[in-house]
Design a protein around this motif. Structure first.
Motif, short mmCIF file in Angstrom:
data_model
loop_
_atom_site.label_atom_id
_atom_site.label_comp_id
_atom_site.label_asym_id
_atom_site.label_seq_id
_atom_site.Cartn_x
_atom_site.Cartn_y
_atom_site.Cartn_z
N ALA A 1 23.09 39.08 40.22
CA ALA A 1 22.32 38.44 41.38
C ALA A 1 22.36 39.70 42.57
O ALA A 1 21.36 39.56 43.49
CB ALA A 1 23.38 37.38 42.04
N GLU A 2 23.32 40.47 42.42
CA GLU A 2 23.31 41.65 43.40
C GLU A 2 21.89 42.57 43.33
O GLU A 2 21.38 42.98 44.31
CB GLU A 2 24.62 42.22 43.65
N ALA A 3 22.02 42.80 41.97
CA ALA A 3 20.73 43.69 41.55
C ALA A 3 19.44 43.06 41.93
O ALA A 3 18.60 43.91 42.47
CB ALA A 3 20.93 44.03 40.05
N MET A 4 19.41 41.80 42.20
CA MET A 4 18.28 41.22 42.51
C MET A 4 18.16 40.68 43.99
O MET A 4 17.31 40.11 44.43
CB MET A 4 18.16 39.72 41.60
N GLN A 5 19.08 41.53 44.89
CA GLN A 5 19.24 41.25 46.04
C GLN A 5 19.52 39.93 46.57
O GLN A 5 18.88 39.53 47.75
CB GLN A 5 17.94 42.05 46.82
N LEU A 6 20.20 39.16 45.91
CA LEU A 6 20.39 37.75 46.31
C LEU A 6 21.87 37.66 47.40
O LEU A 6 22.12 36.59 47.72
CB LEU A 6 20.82 36.87 45.14
N LYS A 7 22.54 38.86 47.38
CA LYS A 7 23.54 39.00 47.99
C LYS A 7 24.94 37.86 47.77
O LYS A 7 25.22 37.06 48.23
CB LYS A 7 23.38 38.81 49.90
N PRO A 8 25.10 37.95 46.69
CA PRO A 8 26.67 37.11 46.17
C PRO A 8 27.68 37.57 46.82
O PRO A 8 27.80 38.71 47.36
CB PRO A 8 26.41 37.22 44.71
N ALA A 9 28.70 36.58 46.98
CA ALA A 9 30.07 36.98 47.09
C ALA A 9 30.49 38.19 46.57
O ALA A 9 30.30 38.40 45.21
CB ALA A 9 31.04 35.62 47.11
N LYS A 10 31.34 39.19 46.93
CA LYS A 10 31.84 40.17 46.46
C LYS A 10 33.12 39.66 45.37
O LYS A 10 33.69 38.76 45.81
CB LYS A 10 32.69 41.19 47.40
N SER A 11 33.07 40.35 44.38
CA SER A 11 34.16 39.81 43.32
C SER A 11 34.38 41.10 42.41
O SER A 11 33.78 41.97 42.09
CB SER A 11 33.22 38.74 42.26
N LYS A 12 35.60 40.95 41.70
CA LYS A 12 36.14 41.91 40.98
C LYS A 12 36.95 41.04 39.78
O LYS A 12 37.56 40.22 39.96
CB LYS A 12 37.02 42.92 41.65
N ILE A 13 37.02 41.85 38.41
CA ILE A 13 37.60 41.19 37.66
C ILE A 13 39.15 41.80 37.84
O ILE A 13 39.36 43.09 37.99
CB ILE A 13 37.25 41.54 36.26
N HIS A 14 40.26 41.11 37.79
CA HIS A 14 41.53 41.40 37.78
C HIS A 14 42.34 40.99 36.41
O HIS A 14 41.95 40.10 35.94
CB HIS A 14 42.19 41.08 38.96
N VAL A 15 43.38 41.73 36.10
CA VAL A 15 44.43 41.33 35.08
C VAL A 15 45.56 40.93 35.61
O VAL A 15 46.30 42.30 35.99
CB VAL A 15 44.00 42.14 33.70
N VAL A 16 46.39 39.96 35.26
CA VAL A 16 47.74 40.01 35.57
C VAL A 16 48.43 39.29 34.19
O VAL A 16 48.01 38.21 33.77
CB VAL A 16 47.95 38.82 36.73
N LEU A 17 49.45 39.91 33.85
CA LEU A 17 50.03 39.47 32.60
C LEU A 17 49.23 39.27 31.44
O LEU A 17 49.18 38.11 30.58
CB LEU A 17 50.98 38.14 32.76
N ASP A 18 48.19 40.09 31.03
CA ASP A 18 47.33 39.71 30.19
C ASP A 18 46.25 38.86 30.22
O ASP A 18 45.72 38.40 29.29
CB ASP A 18 47.92 39.86 28.73
N ARG A 19 46.31 38.56 31.55
CA ARG A 19 45.21 37.21 31.59
C ARG A 19 44.21 37.79 32.82
O ARG A 19 44.49 38.08 33.90
CB ARG A 19 45.67 35.94 32.24
N SER A 20 42.94 37.78 32.44
CA SER A 20 42.03 38.16 33.32
C SER A 20 41.25 36.74 34.20
O SER A 20 41.29 35.90 33.63
CB SER A 20 40.76 38.85 32.60
N PHE A 21 40.99 37.40 35.23
CA PHE A 21 40.58 36.21 36.23
C PHE A 21 39.38 36.94 37.15
O PHE A 21 39.53 38.22 37.29
CB PHE A 21 41.57 35.51 36.97
N LEU A 22 38.61 36.25 37.80
CA LEU A 22 37.72 36.84 38.81
C LEU A 22 38.24 36.50 40.04
O LEU A 22 38.45 35.42 40.66
CB LEU A 22 36.30 36.32 38.43
N LEU A 23 38.44 37.58 40.97
CA LEU A 23 38.74 37.41 42.30
C LEU A 23 37.56 37.53 43.17
O LEU A 23 36.78 38.52 43.19
CB LEU A 23 39.69 38.80 42.60
N VAL A 24 37.24 36.39 43.94
CA VAL A 24 36.02 36.10 44.74
C VAL A 24 36.39 36.37 46.38
O VAL A 24 37.19 35.54 46.69
CB VAL A 24 35.33 35.16 44.43
N GLU A 25 35.99 37.11 47.05
CA GLU A 25 36.15 37.41 48.48
C GLU A 25 35.46 36.15 49.11
O GLU A 25 34.31 35.66 48.92
CB GLU A 25 35.16 38.68 49.00
N ARG A 26 36.30 35.34 49.94
CA ARG A 26 35.56 34.39 50.67
C ARG A 26 34.37 34.65 51.46
O ARG A 26 34.65 35.75 52.20
CB ARG A 26 36.81 33.75 51.54
#
Length: 67
Positions: free
Chosen positions: A15-40
């Motif tokens: 979506a960002e590559a298509m210039q749609l301006k999605p919310a900023k996000s990153k993949i994080h891992v805690v205790l071997d469990r990954s999740f997507l952290l999305v900025e409000r």
């Protein structure tokens, strides 16, 4: 669902590559469990450094208000 975090991050990057301006996000891992952290996207910092909420309504809320 397996790989759903990776898939969601891929979709956000696409979506960002298509210039749609999605919310900023990153993949994080805690205790071997990954999740997507999305900025409000509905918060701003004012000139005094305080967090302010931006008012928004979704279509369900708007339809309830009209009825």
């Amino acid at each position: 669902m397996e790989d759903s975090v990776i898939n969601e991050q891929f979709c956000m990057a696409l979506a960002e590559a298509m210039q749609l301006k999605p919310a900023k996000s990153k993949i994080h891992v805690v205790l071997d469990r990954s999740f997507l952290l999305v900025e409000r996207y509905d918060r701003l910092i004012d000139t005094q450094g305080r967090r302010q909420r931006l008012h928004q309504e979704d279509f369900c809320q708007a339809l309830q208000s009209a009825g």
